[in-house]
Structures are given as structure tokens and as C-alpha cells.
Design an enzyme around this catalytic site. Sequence first.
Site, PDB file in Angstrom:
ATOM      1  N   ASP A  39       6.515   3.464 -10.228  1.00 49.46           N
ATOM      2  CA  ASP A  39       7.071   3.711  -8.889  1.00 49.46           C
ATOM      3  C   ASP A  39       6.229   3.132  -7.747  1.00 49.46           C
ATOM      4  O   ASP A  39       6.364   3.566  -6.607  1.00 49.46           O
ATOM      5  CB  ASP A  39       7.267   5.210  -8.666  1.00 49.46           C
ATOM      6  CG  ASP A  39       5.951   5.941  -8.447  1.00 49.46           C
ATOM      7  OD1 ASP A  39       4.954   5.550  -9.080  1.00 49.46           O
ATOM      8  OD2 ASP A  39       5.926   6.894  -7.653  1.00 49.46           O
ATOM      9  N   GLU A  40       5.358   2.179  -8.044  1.00 48.86           N
ATOM     10  CA  GLU A  40       4.530   1.593  -6.979  1.00 48.86           C
ATOM     11  C   GLU A  40       4.452   0.076  -7.131  1.00 48.86           C
ATOM     12  O   GLU A  40       4.291  -0.426  -8.239  1.00 48.86           O
ATOM     13  CB  GLU A  40       3.087   2.109  -7.065  1.00 48.86           C
ATOM     14  CG  GLU A  40       2.906   3.557  -6.727  1.00 48.86           C
ATOM     15  CD  GLU A  40       1.466   3.972  -6.943  1.00 48.86           C
ATOM     16  OE1 GLU A  40       0.572   3.326  -6.364  1.00 48.86           O
ATOM     17  OE2 GLU A  40       1.248   4.920  -7.703  1.00 48.86           O
TER      18      GLU A  40
ATOM     19  N   ASP B 151       5.424   2.985  -2.251  1.00 52.61           N
ATOM     20  CA  ASP B 151       5.284   4.119  -3.159  1.00 52.61           C
ATOM     21  C   ASP B 151       6.526   4.995  -3.012  1.00 52.61           C
ATOM     22  O   ASP B 151       6.831   5.441  -1.917  1.00 52.61           O
ATOM     23  CB  ASP B 151       4.022   4.881  -2.746  1.00 52.61           C
ATOM     24  CG  ASP B 151       3.609   5.924  -3.767  1.00 52.61           C
ATOM     25  OD1 ASP B 151       2.435   6.330  -3.732  1.00 52.61           O
ATOM     26  OD2 ASP B 151       4.446   6.347  -4.573  1.00 52.61           O
TER      27      ASP B 151
END
Length: 429
Positions: free
Chosen positions: A110-111, A9
Site C-alpha cells: 500500500d505504499e 500511503d
Amino acid sequence: MDRLIFHIDVNSAFLSWESVRRIDQGLPDLRDIPACIGGDPKKRTGIVVAKSIPAKKYGIQTGEPMAMALRKCPELVIVQSDFDLYVKCSRAFKEICASYTPIMESFSIDEVFLDMTGMSLLYPDPIAAAHEIKDRIHRELGFTVNVGVSTNKLLAKMASDFEKPDKVHTLFPDEIETKMWPLPIRNLLFLGKASEKKLNEIGIHTIGDLARAKETDIQALLGSKNGHQLHQYALGNDDSSVKEQADEAKGFSAETTFNEDIISLEQVFPILLEQCDIVATRMRRQQKKCLSVAVTFRTLDFKKKSHQATFQNATDVTDEIYKQAKKLFREFWKGEPLRLIGVALTNLSDDEYEQLSLFENTENKERHRKLDAALDTIRQKYGNDKITRASIMNSNSGIARKARAQMQNELETKRGRQAKKGTDDNGNI
DNA sequence: TTACATTTGTGAT
DNA sequence: CTAACGATCACAAATGTAA
């Protein structure tokens, strides 16, 4: 056999990515000062989308209105978001992540989840491997990440949410009781505000409380499916796999909030055309057609209403979608002032074969289809988006002039005779 | 009654 | 004092409707 799953993350992703660019330009690092990414800083509207750790110390929370954040911290620096930049950063981030295992799932911009099961020959020590990934991203790309390590996706994701930034955390099954059960239920994945309230009312406050509760009681409260899943999550159970292939889109939508309230249909239609154009273009790019069109509006009291209608045959023609959207709007809007309107396309199918309808005006349809194709080609040429029907018609910028000329060209070559059509009452060509 | 469509509510980033 | 406020996606449940 136990699996080994990582969840990675990016810390304050949008803000970190803006910071990296600004450092390249010799500007101060947003991560060291109270700063956030959010709405237009001049208009002082919008909400906080990402915040720095100094901003968090003022009590500023993601999702809160900018006006509130500014009250908490008047010197807060506000930066507009730049999605093109984020897409580039996201690609670089995922490229590094993917180099550690062939089994990666993109969970959001974003993960990612990595399935590291069976990688023990290359990476015998999972914790060391997690540190290596984290440090390499920092070294090569300039921003930090958290890595959560466990035996399933849920536990890995919960772990990456522990202390930030730039940390590796584990949450193995034998750590659930000490690391996860004391946490408030709100920390559990997919347990939001509404479920929190209901559970609090029957005396369940921690994830441990939920784990020890009777599943049937939870189901009675939260529904059979959600109740079952959340109870399983509280116990740390999750056997879902890391999916390498992204699911195909099931819908496309666009909605816009305005400063000025919407009070007349004359205001609505140009916006609706713009939105139909945007979603239809996105849908065609994925080679899909939609059977249903929905319009959404939000009134001043923040209540949302939506209305949908279904075509006889799936379509991807902007004009057909726009006509349907207009009809829905006229039919259902009683004239109350609106702060938001939107369009959604759902009920998708593959576009490969044509469903012919006896009563359709096929010649007219073919005209619209060619227009869409011509516009799509232009968008492709000038780097996608931004170019919409409305913008090409109304703007006098160099790019719009070129696009207009190009479009004429494409249309004429495609149909082998010149089109002397003006602009009709819908703003179409 | 069942099947399907539509609308609303919840939750994620 | 309170309320203030984005965009996009997915899914489940509730509600409506037709066969």
C-alpha cells in the site's frame, strides 16, 4: 540539483479496501464505526492488522491482540482479511500512481515512492500535483491516501505519516527543524522498540536529540552501520534512489500459529509438508532454487528458535526440501510444546542450469520433478494456491477430484506409461 | 587468521 | 494484576566452525 520525491500511503489500507467492497454491496462503511481487520472473529484470536479512526479513538493499536482491543471497545467490528482483494486494490492504486512518472518504487502493498524530479513541465506545482493524485485516487477508487512531498525518500515518507487521512504534507529540508526534530525518536524510520530503549537510556528522546548527538556515540550503541544510518536519517539525509525494479526475492518462508499446542511429530509432519509445498511452489514460480532450508519453532514462552542446513546442490524439488525439513525437525526439537512452526528457503540461485551430482538418484529425482511440474500446472489452471498435496490427497471436493484426475493425466502423458504408485508414508503420491 | 555458515535480534508493513 | 499475539520479508551482528 534537488530531487522531488513523493511518498503515497493508503490510509488504513486493508480496512479502507474492505470498506469500498462493502459499500458496493450496500453494507455500512467500516471507516465510520469502530472496526478493524484481524484474526478470526469467531475464535477471538489474532492481532489487529488495520483499524478505523473511530477504533483508534478507543486507544486500539495496530499489532495488539484482538482480546485486548475488544476489552477497550466491546462493540468493535472485526473483519477477516482477504488478501486477494487487497492485491487487486493495490494494483489499481499503483496503476494510477504510475501514470504520473515513469520512476515509481513499490515499497509495500500500500505504499509507493514517485520520483517527480524533472516533471516540472507537466506538473509545475508539486503541491498541486500531489493533491491531484490524491483526489483522483479517491474519486476513481473510493479510498483516501496521504502524500508526503520532499527532496528524498526518507523525508517524503516521514511527511506522509503526519496528520491523516486524506492529506498532503511537505517536509523540505528547511522544515526539518520545526516539523521533524520535535518528534519522539520512535517516529524515525527504522528506529524500533529496542533502539528507542537504548537511546532513551542515554537521554536521547527526540529526533532532534539524535541529530545533535555525536555519531560515534550512536554507533557504539546501535552498531556501526545502523548507528550511522539512523544518525543520518535524524539529520534528514538520504540519497537512496527510487528503485523501479523490485529486488529479486532472497528467501521464501511460511509459518503458522496453532490454537492447539504441538506436542508430537505426527502433528508436525503434515503441517511441514504443506508448508514445504507452498514455499517450494512459490520459489519455482520465480525460477529459483535454494541451497538452504530452515525450520522455525516458537515455544509457549514466545521464544523463536530456528535451525538450518545447506544442500550440496541447490534444489527446487518439494520432496527434497520436505525430507530436509523433517530431518531438521527431528534433530532439533526436544519435544517442548510449540505454538508455531515454519519453514524458510534461503540462499537462492537462478534455476537455469542443472548441477549434476554423481551420487544422486537421477531417476527418482526426475519422478519428483515431474510430480512438482504436474501440480504446478494444476495450480496454474485453478487459480494458484489453495491446492496443495495434502489438500488434494485428503479433500473430496469437486476441485480436488478434478485435480487428482488431471494429475494422473499429466503424469501419464509426461512419462508415457502409467504410474501405479499409491501413497507412501510421507503422504506423497 | 580468515572465510563462510548459522543463529539471533531488530525492524518494516 | 499481568500478559495476552500474525505472517512475511530483509539485514546486521554475534556466534560457531573449518581451512
